[in-house]
Scaffold this motif. Structure first.
Motif, PDB file in Angstrom:
ATOM      1  N   ALA A 202       0.820  -1.212   0.000  1.00  0.00           N
ATOM      2  CA  ALA A 202       0.000   0.000   0.000  1.00  0.00           C
ATOM      3  C   ALA A 202       0.850   1.257   0.000  1.00  0.00           C
ATOM      4  O   ALA A 202       0.446   2.295  -0.559  1.00  0.00           O
ATOM      5  N   LEU A 203       2.032   1.195   0.604  1.00  0.00           N
ATOM      6  CA  LEU A 203       2.893   2.372   0.711  1.00  0.00           C
ATOM      7  C   LEU A 203       3.934   2.466  -0.405  1.00  0.00           C
ATOM      8  O   LEU A 203       4.712   3.423  -0.423  1.00  0.00           O
ATOM      9  N   GLN A 204       3.956   1.503  -1.327  1.00  0.00           N
ATOM     10  CA  GLN A 204       4.941   1.588  -2.404  1.00  0.00           C
ATOM     11  C   GLN A 204       4.804   2.849  -3.256  1.00  0.00           C
ATOM     12  O   GLN A 204       5.810   3.451  -3.628  1.00  0.00           O
ATOM     13  N   PRO A 205       3.598   3.313  -3.598  1.00  0.00           N
ATOM     14  CA  PRO A 205       3.522   4.571  -4.335  1.00  0.00           C
ATOM     15  C   PRO A 205       4.161   5.738  -3.576  1.00  0.00           C
ATOM     16  O   PRO A 205       4.806   6.604  -4.183  1.00  0.00           O
ATOM     17  N   LEU A 206       4.000   5.760  -2.262  1.00  0.00           N
ATOM     18  CA  LEU A 206       4.651   6.804  -1.471  1.00  0.00           C
ATOM     19  C   LEU A 206       6.164   6.662  -1.544  1.00  0.00           C
ATOM     20  O   LEU A 206       6.878   7.663  -1.697  1.00  0.00           O
ATOM     21  N   ALA A 207       6.669   5.433  -1.447  1.00  0.00           N
ATOM     22  CA  ALA A 207       8.115   5.228  -1.531  1.00  0.00           C
ATOM     23  C   ALA A 207       8.633   5.687  -2.886  1.00  0.00           C
ATOM     24  O   ALA A 207       9.681   6.352  -2.972  1.00  0.00           O
ATOM     25  N   THR A 208       7.920   5.353  -3.947  1.00  0.00           N
ATOM     26  CA  THR A 208       8.331   5.802  -5.278  1.00  0.00           C
ATOM     27  C   THR A 208       8.405   7.325  -5.335  1.00  0.00           C
ATOM     28  O   THR A 208       9.343   7.895  -5.898  1.00  0.00           O
ATOM     29  N   ALA A 209       7.424   7.987  -4.749  1.00  0.00           N
ATOM     30  CA  ALA A 209       7.393   9.455  -4.758  1.00  0.00           C
ATOM     31  C   ALA A 209       8.530  10.045  -3.936  1.00  0.00           C
ATOM     32  O   ALA A 209       9.204  10.990  -4.367  1.00  0.00           O
ATOM     33  N   LEU A 210       8.763   9.519  -2.731  1.00  0.00           N
ATOM     34  CA  LEU A 210       9.810  10.046  -1.861  1.00  0.00           C
ATOM     35  C   LEU A 210      11.196   9.904  -2.477  1.00  0.00           C
ATOM     36  O   LEU A 210      12.051  10.791  -2.337  1.00  0.00           O
ATOM     37  N   PHE A 211      11.430   8.780  -3.172  1.00  0.00           N
ATOM     38  CA  PHE A 211      12.771   8.486  -3.679  1.00  0.00           C
ATOM     39  C   PHE A 211      12.914   8.752  -5.169  1.00  0.00           C
ATOM     40  O   PHE A 211      13.912   8.359  -5.776  1.00  0.00           O
ATOM     41  N   ALA A 212      11.931   9.436  -5.770  1.00  0.00           N
ATOM     42  CA  ALA A 212      11.976   9.718  -7.210  1.00  0.00           C
ATOM     43  C   ALA A 212      13.300  10.385  -7.583  1.00  0.00           C
ATOM     44  O   ALA A 212      13.684  11.394  -6.992  1.00  0.00           O
ATOM     45  N   ASN A 213      13.973   9.815  -8.595  1.00  0.00           N
ATOM     46  CA  ASN A 213      15.325  10.284  -8.922  1.00  0.00           C
ATOM     47  C   ASN A 213      15.679   9.971 -10.373  1.00  0.00           C
ATOM     48  O   ASN A 213      16.806   9.600 -10.681  1.00  0.00           O
ATOM     49  N   SER A 214      14.707  10.143 -11.266  1.00  0.00           N
ATOM     50  CA  SER A 214      14.991   9.864 -12.679  1.00  0.00           C
ATOM     51  C   SER A 214      14.168  10.763 -13.593  1.00  0.00           C
ATOM     52  O   SER A 214      13.269  10.310 -14.299  1.00  0.00           O
ATOM     53  N   PRO A 215      14.503  12.081 -13.618  1.00  0.00           N
ATOM     54  CA  PRO A 215      13.716  13.023 -14.405  1.00  0.00           C
ATOM     55  C   PRO A 215      14.252  13.295 -15.813  1.00  0.00           C
ATOM     56  O   PRO A 215      13.748  14.190 -16.482  1.00  0.00           O
ATOM     57  N   GLY A 219      19.237  12.780 -22.228  1.00  0.00           N
ATOM     58  CA  GLY A 219      19.808  14.125 -22.193  1.00  0.00           C
ATOM     59  C   GLY A 219      18.845  15.264 -21.974  1.00  0.00           C
ATOM     60  O   GLY A 219      19.276  16.419 -21.899  1.00  0.00           O
ATOM     61  N   LYS A 220      17.543  14.952 -21.834  1.00  0.00           N
ATOM     62  CA  LYS A 220      16.550  16.020 -21.674  1.00  0.00           C
ATOM     63  C   LYS A 220      15.566  15.640 -20.560  1.00  0.00           C
ATOM     64  O   LYS A 220      15.371  14.465 -20.275  1.00  0.00           O
ATOM     65  N   PRO A 221      14.923  16.650 -19.954  1.00  0.00           N
ATOM     66  CA  PRO A 221      13.836  16.319 -19.019  1.00  0.00           C
ATOM     67  C   PRO A 221      12.765  15.493 -19.727  1.00  0.00           C
ATOM     68  O   PRO A 221      12.457  15.722 -20.907  1.00  0.00           O
ATOM     69  N   ASN A 222      12.231  14.520 -19.027  1.00  0.00           N
ATOM     70  CA  ASN A 222      11.283  13.599 -19.644  1.00  0.00           C
ATOM     71  C   ASN A 222       9.830  13.845 -19.242  1.00  0.00           C
ATOM     72  O   ASN A 222       8.946  13.076 -19.611  1.00  0.00           O
ATOM     73  N   GLY A 223       9.594  14.913 -18.468  1.00  0.00           N
ATOM     74  CA  GLY A 223       8.236  15.175 -18.002  1.00  0.00           C
ATOM     75  C   GLY A 223       7.810  14.304 -16.844  1.00  0.00           C
ATOM     76  O   GLY A 223       6.657  14.347 -16.418  1.00  0.00           O
ATOM     77  N   LEU A 224       8.752  13.519 -16.338  1.00  0.00           N
ATOM     78  CA  LEU A 224       8.490  12.611 -15.230  1.00  0.00           C
ATOM     79  C   LEU A 224       9.434  12.913 -14.082  1.00  0.00           C
ATOM     80  O   LEU A 224      10.474  13.557 -14.274  1.00  0.00           O
ATOM     81  N   LEU A 225       9.081  12.420 -12.902  1.00  0.00           N
ATOM     82  CA  LEU A 225       9.989  12.490 -11.766  1.00  0.00           C
ATOM     83  C   LEU A 225      10.654  11.136 -11.505  1.00  0.00           C
ATOM     84  O   LEU A 225      11.786  11.077 -11.027  1.00  0.00           O
ATOM     85  N   SER A 226       9.942  10.074 -11.849  1.00  0.00           N
ATOM     86  CA  SER A 226      10.538   8.734 -11.766  1.00  0.00           C
ATOM     87  C   SER A 226      10.267   7.993 -13.061  1.00  0.00           C
ATOM     88  O   SER A 226       9.244   7.300 -13.201  1.00  0.00           O
ATOM     89  N   ASN A 227      11.181   8.120 -14.005  1.00  0.00           N
ATOM     90  CA  ASN A 227      11.050   7.362 -15.241  1.00  0.00           C
ATOM     91  C   ASN A 227      11.244   5.873 -14.979  1.00  0.00           C
ATOM     92  O   ASN A 227      10.671   5.036 -15.669  1.00  0.00           O
ATOM     93  N   ARG A 228      12.040   5.544 -13.949  1.00  0.00           N
ATOM     94  CA  ARG A 228      12.185   4.133 -13.590  1.00  0.00           C
ATOM     95  C   ARG A 228      10.824   3.523 -13.253  1.00  0.00           C
ATOM     96  O   ARG A 228      10.476   2.429 -13.731  1.00  0.00           O
ATOM     97  N   ALA A 229      10.040   4.225 -12.446  1.00  0.00           N
ATOM     98  CA  ALA A 229       8.719   3.714 -12.089  1.00  0.00           C
ATOM     99  C   ALA A 229       7.800   3.643 -13.302  1.00  0.00           C
ATOM    100  O   ALA A 229       6.991   2.720 -13.433  1.00  0.00           O
ATOM    101  N   GLN A 230       7.910   4.599 -14.197  1.00  0.00           N
ATOM    102  CA  GLN A 230       7.092   4.585 -15.413  1.00  0.00           C
ATOM    103  C   GLN A 230       7.441   3.381 -16.282  1.00  0.00           C
ATOM    104  O   GLN A 230       6.553   2.727 -16.854  1.00  0.00           O
TER     105      GLN A 230
END
Length: 456
Positions: A202-215, A219-230
């Motif tokens: 249940a808390l995995q979405p929160l963990a993904t948000a807290l540790f987001a580190n792939s924008p 070479g360019k911003p991807n419009g995401l905060l966690s491309n790994r999660a996407q």
């Protein structure tokens, strides 16, 4: 990923054998431990290019240098060193694109986890620069195309490479261009396992948000905060995500085993060889009806290997793995371990976490999981955002660590390791938001600047 070939050759006679396999991992609370696994991208110090296994100063030479430094023995695949085993259960291993992973030992407390991480980074600093290499901890490679990434010489990866495009569009990206950090924690009973699996899922979405580190993407911003999660939203959904079974009535060891039996196979490991069984049924294997191995019945060792080929956000083995976070800077890796240790290892904290998420339906959890790659900690949650949930979850973990009262030589307990998460919960930027600020500011749009700043 784990290295295959568990030596347990006992035949599987019934689903209860598989339930007993998981149950055998149960430990009394006094024996509970913490294991942290984390990956990093290698890069050339001058080129920023990902190193191959074979090149001069590449991953093969890196492993040889670690082995030569002492205390580690090789893990071989057709004569290639594809990992190193250390004492106490720790190992160094390779993800498909050469991501370098420390699979940490199961340790008594977070102070030992920090010492292990510090020691690993110190060894990297002593060895990698001499090979012209650096290592950065990010959730998705910020510059490399899929074609730029090398493939490591591991038999199971050859099978996965061929199979992944058949079951999703992002499987090869997952293999080659992502890095994660996970925490491995114990349970004392089936009921305790169920509580922890449900809370963590249940808390995995929160963990993904807290540790987001792939924008960034190529070479360019991807419009995401966690491309790994996407990436994980279309990587082979039969073996990933958050299984509905976890939240169904009667969930337990046998129910999880049944879910795993419906996960298509990748391989069978026999006599040092990976036999391609991708897409086949493990149930057929148990019955001796596997087309690739007619008349051969699965063993518990085969089932242990099969467990490593399922990739849910929270995975059950003989312990529980929480897997929904991007790799990040060292203090964030420690914070990931601190969050789950605080929640899991104090009964009052676990009960509080259960109460915190009990109102969430399975559909709501999936909706949060789909939203957080884009909006991260600012994802709508109730009348506010996930930042509000973060404040409550971090407070529960802090109380749990306080109650554990595991102190270091200076008399400090483990609460300090939650500091980066407390800052984010209070309004500080996540790692992904920090990098976007740097990109649009001091870097002047040059993403390659991230390698120096994210380097271990």
């Amino acid at each position: 990923m784990s290295n295959p070939g568990d030596a347990d050759d006992r035949p599987i006679t019934d689903i209860r054998d598989l339930a007993a396999y998981f149950s055998s991992g149960a430990k009394p609370p006094a024996q509970w431990t913490i294991g942290t696994e984390h990956e990093a991208f290698g890069f050339g110090l001058s080129s920023f290019a990902p190193p191959s296994y074979e090149q001069k100063g590449g991953i093969g030479e890196l492993l040889a240098a670690f082995q030569a430094a002492g205390g580690l023995s090789p893990i071989l695949d057709h004569g290639n060193t594809i990992g190193l085993k250390g004492e106490g259960g720790a190992s160094l291993s390779l993800e498909p694109g050469g991501q370098f992973e420390l699979s940490g030992a199961m340790l008594a407390d977070l102070h030992a986890t920090k010492a292990e991480l510090d020691g690993h980074i110190a060894r990297l600093h002593a060895i990698a620069p001499g090979l012209g290499l650096g290592f950065a901890t990010l959730g998705f490679h910020p510059t490399a195309t899929r074609a730029d990434m090398p493939f490591m010489p591991k038999g199971r990866y050859k099978i996965m490479r061929a199979y992944m495009p058949k079951v999703g569009t992002r499987g090869l990206d997952m293999m080659l261009r992502t890095c994660t950090v996970q925490v491995n924690l114990d349970f004392c009973s089936e009921a305790n396992m169920v509580s922890k699996m449900r809370v963590a899922s249940a808390l995995q979405p929160l963990a993904t948000a807290l540790f987001a580190n792939s924008p960034f993407y190529e070479g360019k911003p991807n419009g995401l905060l966690s491309n790994r999660a996407q990436v994980w939203t279309d990587t082979d959904n039969a073996r990933s995500g958050i299984p509905a079974a976890v939240f169904e009535p009667g969930f337990g060891f046998e129910a999880y085993a049944n879910w795993l039996l419906d996960v298509p196979m990748y391989f069978v490991y026999r006599s040092g060889e990976f036999i391609d069984t991708a897409g086949a049924s493990f149930r057929d294997f148990m019955a001796g009806k596997l087309p690739a191995l007619p008349g051969i019945h699965a063993t518990l060792g085969d089932f242990a290997d099969h467990c490593t080929t399922a990739f849910p956000d929270v995975r059950l083995k003989k312990y529980i793995e929480t897997r929904g976070a991007d790799a990040g800077r060292p203090e964030m890796m420690l914070a990931q371990s601190a969050l789950w240790t605080g929640i899991f290892y104090d009964p009052a904290a676990l009960a509080a976490a259960e109460a915190l998420v009990k109102h969430l339906t399975y559909a709501e959890i999936l909706a949060l999981r789909a939203a957080v790659p884009v909006s991260g900690i600012n994802t709508r949650y109730g009348a506010g955002t996930l930042r509000d949930l973060a404040r409550e979850a971090v407070a529960i973990a802090r109380d749990g660590l306080k109650n554990r009262a595991r102190k270091n030589a200076a008399g400090e307990d483990e609460q300090a390791y939650l500091a980066p998460l407390a800052e984010i919960a209070a309004g500080a930027p996540t790692q992904a938001e920090h990098w976007l600020e740097r990109y649009h500011g001091a870097w002047g749009g040059d993403v390659t600047r991230i390698f120096a700043e994210a380097a271990l």
